[in-house]
Design a protein around this motif. Structure first.
Motif, short mmCIF file in Angstrom:
data_model
loop_
_atom_site.label_atom_id
_atom_site.label_comp_id
_atom_site.label_asym_id
_atom_site.label_seq_id
_atom_site.Cartn_x
_atom_site.Cartn_y
_atom_site.Cartn_z
N ARG A 157 -9.42 0.99 -1.35
CA ARG A 157 -10.07 0.13 -0.37
C ARG A 157 -10.98 -0.88 -1.06
O ARG A 157 -11.95 -1.36 -0.48
CB ARG A 157 -10.88 0.97 0.63
CG ARG A 157 -10.11 2.08 1.29
CD ARG A 157 -8.70 1.71 1.67
NE ARG A 157 -8.65 0.57 2.59
CZ ARG A 157 -7.56 -0.12 2.82
NH1 ARG A 157 -6.44 0.16 2.17
NH2 ARG A 157 -7.59 -1.14 3.66
N SER A 204 -5.24 5.33 -0.78
CA SER A 204 -5.22 3.87 -0.77
C SER A 204 -6.53 3.33 -1.32
O SER A 204 -7.62 3.77 -0.92
CB SER A 204 -4.98 3.36 0.65
OG SER A 204 -5.03 1.95 0.70
N ASN A 224 -11.55 4.99 -2.51
CA ASN A 224 -10.22 5.20 -1.94
C ASN A 224 -10.32 6.04 -0.67
O ASN A 224 -11.25 6.84 -0.50
CB ASN A 224 -9.29 5.89 -2.95
CG ASN A 224 -8.92 4.97 -4.10
OD1 ASN A 224 -9.57 3.96 -4.33
ND2 ASN A 224 -7.88 5.32 -4.82
N ASN A 276 -0.77 5.34 3.09
CA ASN A 276 -1.01 5.89 1.75
C ASN A 276 -2.17 6.87 1.84
O ASN A 276 -3.21 6.56 2.43
CB ASN A 276 -1.34 4.75 0.77
CG ASN A 276 -1.45 5.24 -0.67
OD1 ASN A 276 -1.15 6.39 -0.96
ND2 ASN A 276 -1.89 4.37 -1.55
N THR A 330 -5.02 6.24 4.45
CA THR A 330 -4.65 5.30 5.51
C THR A 330 -3.33 5.72 6.13
O THR A 330 -2.75 6.76 5.79
CB THR A 330 -4.55 3.87 4.95
OG1 THR A 330 -3.51 3.82 3.97
CG2 THR A 330 -5.87 3.44 4.31
N GLU A 349 -1.02 -5.44 3.57
CA GLU A 349 -1.20 -4.53 4.70
C GLU A 349 -0.89 -5.24 6.00
O GLU A 349 -1.22 -6.43 6.18
CB GLU A 349 -2.64 -3.99 4.74
CG GLU A 349 -2.98 -3.08 3.58
CD GLU A 349 -4.37 -2.50 3.69
OE1 GLU A 349 -4.69 -1.60 2.92
OE2 GLU A 349 -5.14 -2.96 4.57
N TYR A 400 -5.64 -4.01 -3.77
CA TYR A 400 -5.04 -3.43 -2.58
C TYR A 400 -3.72 -4.13 -2.27
O TYR A 400 -3.57 -5.34 -2.46
CB TYR A 400 -5.97 -3.59 -1.38
CG TYR A 400 -7.18 -4.44 -1.64
CD1 TYR A 400 -8.45 -3.91 -1.56
CD2 TYR A 400 -7.04 -5.79 -2.00
CE1 TYR A 400 -9.55 -4.71 -1.81
CE2 TYR A 400 -8.14 -6.57 -2.25
CZ TYR A 400 -9.40 -6.03 -2.15
OH TYR A 400 -10.49 -6.82 -2.41
N SER A 419 0.84 -1.19 0.00
CA SER A 419 0.00 0.00 0.00
C SER A 419 0.88 1.25 0.00
O SER A 419 1.78 1.39 0.83
CB SER A 419 -0.90 0.00 1.24
OG SER A 419 -1.70 1.16 1.27
N GLY A 420 0.64 2.13 -0.94
CA GLY A 420 1.44 3.34 -1.08
C GLY A 420 2.60 3.21 -2.04
O GLY A 420 3.40 4.14 -2.18
#
Length: 947
Positions: A195, A193, A184, A190, A187, A419, A416, A134-135
């Motif tokens: 979702r 992010s 999105n 990010n 988070t 995480e 995604y 993520s990111g």
């Protein structure tokens, strides 16, 4: 202030960059600077340390893309680089004859997939799997690929089709801001992010032009609507309407400035994604008009006010929970915006309906404070999930093409990222489970399948060890016992779930599993899964409830009674539906859990991916602070280990990414034998003519090997022939394609020469035939013209002769019947001499032309006065010596025209007595009908009005 990397002061940036380059040059032998190594397979030796140093050097030099065999490594720059994604650069990669020779870029992957779709070898569907944490930049990468395909896959010829293609491209690109706004969120790792997971299918027709697209989504994190982790935000769309609404809209949606909402944390934080106008404009282009947009935003505002509804514990189970403080106002506002009756809404949140017994008797039970909050959150999640699904269906109906209008597709998978948070629940378990499935697809398709195929085909190959995550998948989804099966069983038991009890069941059923761990120091029940990307601890509290995802039927009935036009579409009333009554006893249907639905959707996605040629883009996040020019080696190293990048480089460097069946290879490349000079045929030569005749494809490996040697006689390149396939590298494929293009060019030139020769010969024959036809036509036209001239001359001659005869006859008729005596010829003087011959001929001509002089003398126009008389004298040969002895009277000097009678030469007599020509009104005599000869001519010339 200089950044600190890995806990050490970086010092001068230039000094650190130079020292890094020196170290890498020393490590790599000093041949090529590390920032110029476009492919990690050229790193020697290939280790995690050397790969890490090369990526760091390229990142510091603002080079963010690097090839790693079959995979493209994309480093997130964390800063805008507009020139790196300009339309001009897209066209440059698209127009390049060999895009792989250019610098590594996501456009290289895009162009390769686009060319593979229209390949003549095996035109199959393509897919691009964008993976990473993520990111790491997966959403941005997918967005740039969509823009690239929109530019290169739309080149229609006609203006009308160009407008249609442009509208389709615009709608496909406009689907991005809408889905990001509703799907999105910001988070911990990010700010944008995703979702939810999405698979975008770009549909192409036979001419490789984009005709439409389709979007398939996976597992929206709808719990974020009602529950946000600390330092995280809700979905972007709530902040967009909160900050971007106009004054009139704020009044309509009950969103005053500065209002506080419990489901809208950190409203003071401003992000680039908080652009309300972009979302509204994109929705308008997708066909969502302004009234429908108003209904959508009004419903979202109603959910925000619903979040401010809080209940207090009643202390008595027989009494419903009361509202806290000003929650009554929030309930009324939410009911107004959602089009629901306020009393009915509050009653549904406070009281639960139970059906029990064989007679399905209805009982109502007041809910506890926790149950009221759960029903409130469930109502919000239900509305938002239905709204999101409806938006996806609207987008698909707007951009999807008819099934018969497209033949192939290019799929973009943006899911995604992996995480791991301090508190991980069912959402993180499903997300990491999806990443495990994709990693297993990569391992099965590339790392394991390729090496096994080398062994089956009989190639000499030393196996490269790699990390297989099949054990982790067995732990999560395996049969008969796994984490998912245990959670589903708890849901089917329909009993109050206990976090500690679920933990004990998991540990006892899966004890000794190598991928299952336990944190004995954790104060709450949990279990640890050792994922390919690292260990993640999951809390068991709430897992079963979230897996059930129960929707009380009274909530659905409540929403079906809404007066809002949008909610009427989202929750249509079905008279045949038994209000979704809860089944009981033996008639209870199996519960369809969240994990089961998510697993089924993943299996469907993997089936689509297995039917395509996959391409992989690994997005790497250089640091967790999302700052440019910061490279944390530990974080990058863990990502490289997790995705198995080193093993991928080893297999790509030693393997053969291109594999073609014998039949397809011979059908495409047997014409390369034309490059070989003719040789004496041998008994082992399958084609006695030196390869210039078309031979049927041969599938025998021994015969094929001889043909391959013949093909590569002029094109030496590393190529390996297996039992059923031919294996080659990218460089070999380039050599073969170049040779094939050379042969096709030679054949094209031969065809052009033959056609030009045929055309010249045909034109010469046509030219000769045209000359013959022109000569014949001209000869015929000349003969016809001469015949016409002869005919005209004959007619003129005949008419002239007739006229002369008629004139002579008329002149003789005009003479008197009295015999005329010739006057004695005047004696010639002694001194006179006979006239010369020339004068004699002149007098003869004058005598013959006297009728012409007569006509001129009586003409209405022409010579006048004295000249006219001279003409008459000359024509009649009157004696010039005594002009007075003879008087000539013309038609203009008296009323009437007298006839002039000419006698033979030497005597002149004028007879007026018997002339019948006179004007009827002045001279009596015969009628004009009896006038003939020259008198008739003179009469007609003297009539009034004659020209």
């Amino acid at each position: 202030m200089l950044q600190q990397v890995n806990g050490h002061g970086s010092g001068s940036a230039a000094h650190s960059g130079e020292s890094l380059r020196e170290d890498l040059q020393e490590l790599l032998g000093g041949e090529v600077p590390p920032q110029q190594l476009n492919d990690l397979t050229k790193v020697n030796p290939v280790t995690l340390e050397t790969v890490l140093r090369c990526l760091q050097a390229r990142y510091m030099a603002d080079t963010f893309y690097t090839n790693a065999g079959c995979t493209l490594v994309a480093m997130n720059p964390f800063k805008p680089v507009p020139q790196l994604y300009s339309p001009e650069l897209m066209r440059e990669y698209h127009a390049a004859s060999q895009p792989q020779t250019l610098k590594p870029h996501i456009f290289t992957v895009g162009e390769q997939t686009y060319r593979n779709v229209k390949s003549l070898i095996e035109p199959v569907n393509q897919s691009v799997v964008v993976s990473g944490e993520s990111g790491a930049g997966k959403t941005w990468t997918s967005r740039c690929l969509m823009k690239f395909y929109a530019v290169v896959a739309a080149s229609p010829t006609s203006w009308e089709s160009h407008k249609v293609a442009e509208r389709i491209e615009q709608r496909i690109l406009n689907s991005n801001p809408v889905m990001e706004a509703f799907g999105n969120a910001c988070t911990l790792r990010n700010s944008n992010s995703s979702r939810f997971g999405k698979f975008i299918q770009l549909q192409l027709n036979g001419a490789q032009q984009m005709t439409g697209a389709a979007v398939q989504t996976y597992l929206l994190e709808k719990t974020r609507v009602a529950c946000q982790a600390p330092s995280e935000r809700n979905f972007h769309i709530f902040y967009q309407i909160y900050k971007g609404a106009h004054a009139e809209e704020r009044v309509r949606w009950r969103l005053p400035e500065g209002a506080a909402f419990s489901w809208l944390p950190h409203p003071e934080r401003t992000l680039e994604e908080d652009c309300f106008e972009v979302t509204r404009e994109a929705m308008l282009h997708l066909g969502i008009d302004a009234p429908t947009q108003n209904n959508i935003f009004q419903a979202l505002a109603g959910l925000l006010h619903l979040g401010n509804t809080r209940f207090a514990d009643s202390g008595n189970e027989a009494q419903p929970c009361l509202l806290v403080d000003d929650a009554q106002c929030s309930v009324g506002t939410s009911a107004l915006l959602l089009g629901l009756p306020e009393d009915h809404l509050l009653e549904t949140l406070q009281i639960r309906t139970i059906r029990a017994g064989r007679g399905q008797q209805v009982f109502q039970k007041p809910c506890s404070q926790a149950e009221c909050n759960t029903r409130r959150d469930c109502l919000a999640k239900l509305v938002y999930a239905r709204l999101f699904d409806w938006l996806v269906s609207v987008i698909n109906s707007s951009i999807c093409a008819a099934p018969d209008s497209w033949t192939t597709f290019i799929g973009l998978l943006d899911v995604y990222g992996f995480e791991s948070f301090p508190n991980n629940s069912l959402e993180q378990l499903c997300i990491n489970y999806a990443n495990e499935k994709l990693q297993q697809h990569f391992v099965a398709h590339y790392l394991r399948a390729q090496q096994e195929e080398y062994a089956v085909e009989g190639l000499e190959w030393s196996f490269v060890s790699y990390q297989d995550n099949q054990l982790c998948l067995d732990l999560i989804e395996g049969s008969p016992v796994s984490i998912c099966s245990l959670m589903n069983e708890e849901c089917r038991l329909n009993r109050p779930s206990s976090a500690a009890q679920l933990q004990m069941r998991i540990e006892s059923a899966l004890t000794g599993h190598p991928r299952l761990g336990r944190d004995r120091l954790s104060p709450e029940p949990s279990f640890i899964v050792l994922h390919y990307a690292g260990p993640v601890r999951y809390r068991t509290a709430g897992l079963v409830e979230k897996n059930k995802d129960p929707v009380p039927p009274e909530l659905t009935r409540l929403l079906q009674q809404s007066q809002d036009p949008l909610l009427k579409v989202l929750f249509p009333a079905d008279p045949e539906d038994k209000s979704q009554e809860e089944p009981s006893g033996q008639n209870r249907a199996p519960v369809l859990t969240v994990v089961s639905k998510f697993k089924a959707s993943l299996e469907q996605l993997l089936q689509v991916l297995h039917g395509t040629t996959p391409h992989y883009i690994r997005c790497i996040k250089p640091n967790s602070q999302a700052q440019a020019q910061i490279f944390h080696r530990e974080e990058v190293l863990s990502q490289l280990e997790a995705c198995g990048l080193v093993e991928t480089i080893h297999i790509s460097a030693a393997g053969f990414p291109i594999r073609v069946s014998h039949r397809n290879f011979m059908e495409r490349y047997q014409l390369l034998r034309r490059l070989r000079p003719a040789i004496t045929p041998s008994p082992h030569d399958p084609c006695p003519d030196g390869g210039r005749s078309e031979c049927p494809p041969c599938t025998e490996p021994a015969t094929l090997q001889g043909l391959l040697q013949e093909i590569l006689h002029a094109l030496p390149a590393p190529l390996h022939c297996g039992r059923t396939k031919v294996f080659m590298t990218d460089s070999t494929l380039e050599v073969l394609e170049r040779g094939r293009a050379q042969v096709l060019e030679q054949c094209a030139r031969r065809i052009q020469r033959g056609w030009r020769r045929h055309r010249c010969r045909t034109q010469a024959r046509r030219r000769r035939a045209a000359v013959l036809i022109q000569a014949a036509v001209r000869s015929w036209l000349t003969r016809k013209h001469v015949q016409q001239l002869h005919a005209a001359a004959t007619v003129i001659k005949r008419a002239w002769q007739e006229w002369r005869i008629r004139m002579a006859f008329l002149a003789s008729e005009e003479l008197d019947g009295v015999e005329e005596t010739h006057s004695p010829q005047a004696p010639c003087s002694p001194g006179s001499s006979p006239l010369p011959p020339a004068q004699t001929r002149l007098q003869g001509a004058i005598t013959r032309l006297w009728p012409l002089g007569l006509a001129l003398a009586n003409a209405a126009v022409g010579v006048h006065g004295f000249q006219r008389k001279l003409v008459v004298f000359a024509c009649l040969q009157l004696p010039v010596g005594s002009p007075r002895s003879c008087a000539v009277q013309t038609a203009q000097e008296q009323a009437g025209v007298l006839s002039i009678r000419a006698l033979p030469q030497g005597s002149i007599r004028f007879h007026c007595r018997k002339s019948p020509l006179r004007y009827a009104d002045t001279c009596p005599g015969p009628s004009p009908d009896s006038v003939t000869g020259f008198n008739q001519i003179l009469l007609e010339r003297q009539r009034p009005g004659h020209v």
